[in-house]
Design a protein around this motif. Sequence first.
Motif, PDB file in Angstrom:
ATOM      1  N   UNK A  36       6.310 -70.432  10.209  1.00 55.51           N
ATOM      2  CA  UNK A  36       7.131 -71.396   9.470  1.00 55.51           C
ATOM      3  C   UNK A  36       8.043 -70.735   8.444  1.00 55.51           C
ATOM      4  N   UNK A  77     -12.050 -90.367   8.449  1.00 56.82           N
ATOM      5  CA  UNK A  77     -11.208 -89.167   8.383  1.00 56.82           C
ATOM      6  C   UNK A  77     -10.357 -89.081   7.100  1.00 56.82           C
ATOM      7  N   UNK A  78      -9.657 -90.168   6.711  1.00 59.04           N
ATOM      8  CA  UNK A  78      -8.839 -90.014   5.491  1.00 59.04           C
ATOM      9  C   UNK A  78      -9.667 -89.601   4.277  1.00 59.04           C
ATOM     10  N   UNK A  96     -10.422 -85.874   4.557  1.00 62.30           N
ATOM     11  CA  UNK A  96      -9.265 -85.046   4.207  1.00 62.30           C
ATOM     12  C   UNK A  96      -9.017 -85.063   2.706  1.00 62.30           C
ATOM     13  N   UNK A  97      -9.216 -86.242   2.100  1.00 68.28           N
ATOM     14  CA  UNK A  97      -9.013 -86.330   0.645  1.00 68.28           C
ATOM     15  C   UNK A  97      -9.979 -85.428  -0.105  1.00 68.28           C
ATOM     16  N   UNK A 121      -8.403 -82.078   0.110  1.00 64.03           N
ATOM     17  CA  UNK A 121      -7.191 -82.059  -0.715  1.00 64.03           C
ATOM     18  C   UNK A 121      -7.562 -81.974  -2.197  1.00 64.03           C
ATOM     19  N   UNK A 160      -6.362 -79.108  -4.832  1.00 68.51           N
ATOM     20  CA  UNK A 160      -5.285 -79.805  -5.537  1.00 68.51           C
ATOM     21  C   UNK A 160      -4.310 -78.840  -6.219  1.00 68.51           C
ATOM     22  N   UNK A 213      -2.251 -76.685  -3.864  1.00 71.86           N
ATOM     23  CA  UNK A 213      -1.201 -77.420  -3.153  1.00 71.86           C
ATOM     24  C   UNK A 213      -0.059 -77.795  -4.085  1.00 71.86           C
ATOM     25  N   UNK A 233       1.834 -75.190   1.363  1.00 71.41           N
ATOM     26  CA  UNK A 233       2.886 -76.162   1.715  1.00 71.41           C
ATOM     27  C   UNK A 233       2.394 -77.114   2.797  1.00 71.41           C
ATOM     28  N   UNK A 234       1.618 -76.602   3.719  1.00 76.55           N
ATOM     29  CA  UNK A 234       1.105 -77.439   4.800  1.00 76.55           C
ATOM     30  C   UNK A 234      -0.343 -77.072   5.076  1.00 76.55           C
ATOM     31  N   UNK A 235      -1.155 -78.096   5.316  1.00 81.64           N
ATOM     32  CA  UNK A 235      -2.583 -77.879   5.520  1.00 81.64           C
ATOM     33  C   UNK A 235      -3.041 -78.774   6.665  1.00 81.64           C
ATOM     34  N   UNK A 236      -3.262 -78.155   7.824  1.00 84.08           N
ATOM     35  CA  UNK A 236      -3.784 -78.913   8.960  1.00 84.08           C
ATOM     36  C   UNK A 236      -5.290 -78.894   8.873  1.00 84.08           C
ATOM     37  N   UNK A 237      -5.903 -80.065   9.022  1.00 90.14           N
ATOM     38  CA  UNK A 237      -7.347 -80.145   8.839  1.00 90.14           C
ATOM     39  C   UNK A 237      -8.052 -80.730  10.053  1.00 90.14           C
ATOM     40  N   UNK A 286      -2.594 -84.908  11.348  1.00 92.23           N
ATOM     41  CA  UNK A 286      -3.844 -84.504  12.013  1.00 92.23           C
ATOM     42  C   UNK A 286      -4.683 -85.708  12.417  1.00 92.23           C
ATOM     43  N   UNK A 287      -4.740 -86.690  11.507  1.00 92.59           N
ATOM     44  CA  UNK A 287      -5.531 -87.884  11.779  1.00 92.59           C
ATOM     45  C   UNK A 287      -4.890 -88.681  12.917  1.00 92.59           C
TER      46      UNK A 287
END
Lengths: 112, 161
Positions: free
Chosen positions: A35, A65-66, A69-70, A73, A77, A80, A87-91, B127-128
Amino acid sequence: MATQSMTPMEDTMRMKITEALKPTALEIFNDSHLHSHHKAMQGVTSKETHFRVTITSEAFASKMQPARHRMVYALLKDEMAQEGGIHALQLKTRTPAEEERQKQKDALAIEK
Amino acid sequence: MFSRTAFSSAFRATSRTIRPLPTIGTAPRFLTPLQIRLLSQETRTAIDKAVATSPVVLFMKGTPETPQCGFSRASIQILGMQGVDPKKFTAFNVLEDNDLRQGIKEYSEWPTIPQLYVDKEFIGGCDILMSMHQDGSLAKLLDDKGVLVPAEEAPRSEPPK
């Protein structure tokens, strides 16, 4: 200073996630090089901006899931929010039971 | 392709709806930490409205026809594959409005873009969306909410799965 890490961000992530979530599996992939040409990355010198993280932890049990992820995150914190930080975090967030089920499914798919 | 043109026409409507969102214009350029942390009531109200624009709302970087980020692109593609009705879909380009870009993160308590809302409810990020797309729960959700293109209107030219 002699033993300064080449991957300070990844180290921090690993430390914080391990400490808080006690994962049974944790994989961190640094995809930043894919990227680095992005417009948003202009002027950013960090080689640790884009990550893909797979976490297996009992701490995710009975959470949607949310919410999972939170949790991650929230742990990261500061990393990020900071300039030139993540910048980007795939989980991918799973419980050990879910991981096991996925493995069985994958095994079935290969047999077919 | 159908979904592509349909989604782009859906966006043209949105580029107007995005205007009422407050812009900093005359506001001081440098915000104090307190101002940065607290989502202003004005912005919150504007995002309340944005989220309610359509049953399906995506906050993304760029536009559906020219996404400016791979994760936004993937999200648009998933919604297209699912057959979301363009008449029930709105996309907001956060790159057009910095208040929106920062505000939506606080509003959703979610630090990244894209973000999907269905019926004003936060669903998740890319992702979700992807995992829900793969395990079938996204299809179910969208069907339950009645936001898919009705079967009889579905384009026949679409390649079979």
